[in-house]
Design a protein around this motif. Structure first.
Motif, PDB file in Angstrom:
ATOM      1  N   GLN A 294       0.832  -1.208   0.000  1.00  0.00           N
ATOM      2  CA  GLN A 294       0.000   0.000   0.000  1.00  0.00           C
ATOM      3  C   GLN A 294       0.868   1.261   0.000  1.00  0.00           C
ATOM      4  OE1 GLN A 294      -3.192   0.217  -0.444  1.00  0.00           O
ATOM      5  NE2 GLN A 294      -4.086  -1.714   0.176  1.00  0.00           N
ATOM      6  N   ARG A 295       1.940   1.227   0.774  1.00  0.00           N
ATOM      7  CA  ARG A 295       2.849   2.384   0.847  1.00  0.00           C
ATOM      8  C   ARG A 295       3.513   2.624  -0.512  1.00  0.00           C
ATOM      9  NH1 ARG A 295       3.934   6.683   3.941  1.00  0.00           N
ATOM     10  NH2 ARG A 295       4.125   5.469   5.804  1.00  0.00           N
ATOM     11  N   SER A 296       3.943   1.569  -1.170  1.00  0.00           N
ATOM     12  CA  SER A 296       4.553   1.708  -2.499  1.00  0.00           C
ATOM     13  C   SER A 296       3.554   2.274  -3.500  1.00  0.00           C
ATOM     14  CB  SER A 296       5.064   0.358  -3.000  1.00  0.00           C
ATOM     15  OG  SER A 296       6.100  -0.114  -2.195  1.00  0.00           O
ATOM     16  N   LEU A 297       2.334   1.804  -3.430  1.00  0.00           N
ATOM     17  CA  LEU A 297       1.290   2.297  -4.323  1.00  0.00           C
ATOM     18  C   LEU A 297       0.999   3.776  -4.039  1.00  0.00           C
ATOM     19  CD1 LEU A 297      -0.597   1.572  -6.606  1.00  0.00           C
ATOM     20  CD2 LEU A 297      -2.202   0.658  -4.919  1.00  0.00           C
ATOM     21  N   ASP A 298       0.951   4.153  -2.759  1.00  0.00           N
ATOM     22  CA  ASP A 298       0.760   5.564  -2.394  1.00  0.00           C
ATOM     23  C   ASP A 298       1.893   6.427  -2.948  1.00  0.00           C
ATOM     24  OD1 ASP A 298      -1.553   4.940  -0.983  1.00  0.00           O
ATOM     25  OD2 ASP A 298      -0.552   4.926   0.980  1.00  0.00           O
ATOM     26  N   ASP A 299       3.128   5.942  -2.809  1.00  0.00           N
ATOM     27  CA  ASP A 299       4.288   6.692  -3.294  1.00  0.00           C
ATOM     28  C   ASP A 299       4.234   6.896  -4.803  1.00  0.00           C
ATOM     29  OD1 ASP A 299       5.239   6.829  -0.696  1.00  0.00           O
ATOM     30  OD2 ASP A 299       6.736   5.241  -0.966  1.00  0.00           O
ATOM     31  N   ILE A 300       3.890   5.852  -5.537  1.00  0.00           N
ATOM     32  CA  ILE A 300       3.805   5.946  -6.997  1.00  0.00           C
ATOM     33  C   ILE A 300       2.681   6.908  -7.394  1.00  0.00           C
ATOM     34  CG2 ILE A 300       3.168   4.686  -9.098  1.00  0.00           C
ATOM     35  CD1 ILE A 300       6.027   4.207  -8.385  1.00  0.00           C
ATOM     36  N   GLU A 301       1.537   6.830  -6.711  1.00  0.00           N
ATOM     37  CA  GLU A 301       0.429   7.738  -7.024  1.00  0.00           C
ATOM     38  C   GLU A 301       0.825   9.193  -6.775  1.00  0.00           C
ATOM     39  OE1 GLU A 301      -3.586   5.081  -6.343  1.00  0.00           O
ATOM     40  OE2 GLU A 301      -2.653   5.987  -4.588  1.00  0.00           O
ATOM     41  N   GLU A 302       1.531   9.440  -5.689  1.00  0.00           N
ATOM     42  CA  GLU A 302       1.977  10.798  -5.374  1.00  0.00           C
ATOM     43  C   GLU A 302       2.968  11.294  -6.423  1.00  0.00           C
ATOM     44  OE1 GLU A 302       4.590  12.933  -1.908  1.00  0.00           O
ATOM     45  OE2 GLU A 302       3.097  11.469  -1.274  1.00  0.00           O
ATOM     46  N   TRP A 303       3.936  10.442  -6.767  1.00  0.00           N
ATOM     47  CA  TRP A 303       4.921  10.799  -7.787  1.00  0.00           C
ATOM     48  C   TRP A 303       4.230  11.060  -9.125  1.00  0.00           C
ATOM     49  CZ3 TRP A 303       5.956   7.880 -12.198  1.00  0.00           C
ATOM     50  CH2 TRP A 303       6.979   8.375 -12.997  1.00  0.00           C
ATOM     51  N   LEU A 304       3.289  10.216  -9.482  1.00  0.00           N
ATOM     52  CA  LEU A 304       2.578  10.358 -10.737  1.00  0.00           C
ATOM     53  C   LEU A 304       1.797  11.669 -10.783  1.00  0.00           C
ATOM     54  CD1 LEU A 304       2.066   8.949 -13.392  1.00  0.00           C
ATOM     55  CD2 LEU A 304       0.151   7.773 -12.347  1.00  0.00           C
ATOM     56  N   GLY A 305       1.247  12.088  -9.657  1.00  0.00           N
ATOM     57  CA  GLY A 305       0.558  13.373  -9.591  1.00  0.00           C
ATOM     58  C   GLY A 305       1.483  14.524  -9.947  1.00  0.00           C
ATOM     59  N   SER A 306       2.721  14.475  -9.449  1.00  0.00           N
ATOM     60  CA  SER A 306       3.678  15.542  -9.774  1.00  0.00           C
ATOM     61  C   SER A 306       4.082  15.494 -11.245  1.00  0.00           C
ATOM     62  CB  SER A 306       4.903  15.463  -8.866  1.00  0.00           C
ATOM     63  OG  SER A 306       5.679  14.321  -9.148  1.00  0.00           O
TER      64      SER A 306
ATOM     65  N   ARG B 288      -6.913   0.466  -7.960  1.00  0.00           N
ATOM     66  CA  ARG B 288      -5.896   1.495  -7.753  1.00  0.00           C
ATOM     67  C   ARG B 288      -4.717   1.331  -8.708  1.00  0.00           C
ATOM     68  NH1 ARG B 288      -3.980   2.296  -1.829  1.00  0.00           N
ATOM     69  NH2 ARG B 288      -2.817   3.964  -2.843  1.00  0.00           N
ATOM     70  N   VAL B 289      -4.274   0.082  -8.889  1.00  0.00           N
ATOM     71  CA  VAL B 289      -3.161  -0.174  -9.792  1.00  0.00           C
ATOM     72  C   VAL B 289      -3.555   0.147 -11.223  1.00  0.00           C
ATOM     73  CG1 VAL B 289      -1.667  -1.982 -10.745  1.00  0.00           C
ATOM     74  CG2 VAL B 289      -2.008  -1.831  -8.282  1.00  0.00           C
ATOM     75  N   LEU B 290      -4.761  -0.193 -11.612  1.00  0.00           N
ATOM     76  CA  LEU B 290      -5.242   0.134 -12.949  1.00  0.00           C
ATOM     77  C   LEU B 290      -5.248   1.650 -13.164  1.00  0.00           C
ATOM     78  CD1 LEU B 290      -6.389  -0.871 -15.641  1.00  0.00           C
ATOM     79  CD2 LEU B 290      -8.659  -0.767 -14.609  1.00  0.00           C
ATOM     80  N   GLY B 291      -5.645   2.389 -12.143  1.00  0.00           N
ATOM     81  CA  GLY B 291      -5.618   3.840 -12.221  1.00  0.00           C
ATOM     82  C   GLY B 291      -4.205   4.383 -12.430  1.00  0.00           C
ATOM     83  N   VAL B 292      -3.237   3.788 -11.750  1.00  0.00           N
ATOM     84  CA  VAL B 292      -1.838   4.196 -11.904  1.00  0.00           C
ATOM     85  C   VAL B 292      -1.352   3.883 -13.323  1.00  0.00           C
ATOM     86  CG1 VAL B 292       0.536   3.679 -11.196  1.00  0.00           C
ATOM     87  CG2 VAL B 292      -1.211   4.077  -9.469  1.00  0.00           C
ATOM     88  N   VAL B 293      -1.679   2.695 -13.788  1.00  0.00           N
ATOM     89  CA  VAL B 293      -1.226   2.291 -15.117  1.00  0.00           C
ATOM     90  C   VAL B 293      -1.824   3.197 -16.200  1.00  0.00           C
ATOM     91  CG1 VAL B 293      -1.351   0.447 -16.837  1.00  0.00           C
ATOM     92  CG2 VAL B 293      -0.742  -0.087 -14.479  1.00  0.00           C
ATOM     93  N   ASN B 294      -3.098   3.505 -16.040  1.00  0.00           N
ATOM     94  CA  ASN B 294      -3.744   4.382 -17.034  1.00  0.00           C
ATOM     95  C   ASN B 294      -3.194   5.784 -16.953  1.00  0.00           C
ATOM     96  OD1 ASN B 294      -5.336   2.414 -18.133  1.00  0.00           O
ATOM     97  ND2 ASN B 294      -7.022   2.784 -16.767  1.00  0.00           N
TER      98      ASN B 294
END
Length: 82
Positions: A2-14, A76-82
């Protein structure tokens, strides 16, 4: 996970903020600067692709193991990938 997914989502936002930049440059020097920044951004995205693939693989494993959060994680992962 979950922490890794949060980090990737935050990075992706930037990254999305950087990509949405409306500055197109007004002269050759500014366009060159923007192109360098874009190349750096592309390199960062490429470097994170392995982490994203790891998240996809882990989410698939959770789903196949019947994890109770598998559906949420898959979304959540699908959202990151898209």
């Amino acid at each position: 996970f979950q922490r890794s997914l949060d980090d990737i989502e935050e990075w992706l936002g930037s990254v999305e903020v950087d990509v949405a930049n409306k500055d197109y440059g007004s002269d050759l020097a500014s366009v060159s600067r923007l192109l360098k920044a874009l190349q750096g951004l592309e390199e960062m995205v490429d470097a994170h692709m392995e982490k994203v693939q790891g998240l996809v693989d882990t989410a698939t494993d959770f789903s196949s193991q019947g994890n109770f959060l598998a559906e949420n994680i898959q979304q959540r992962v699908l959202g990151v990938v898209n």
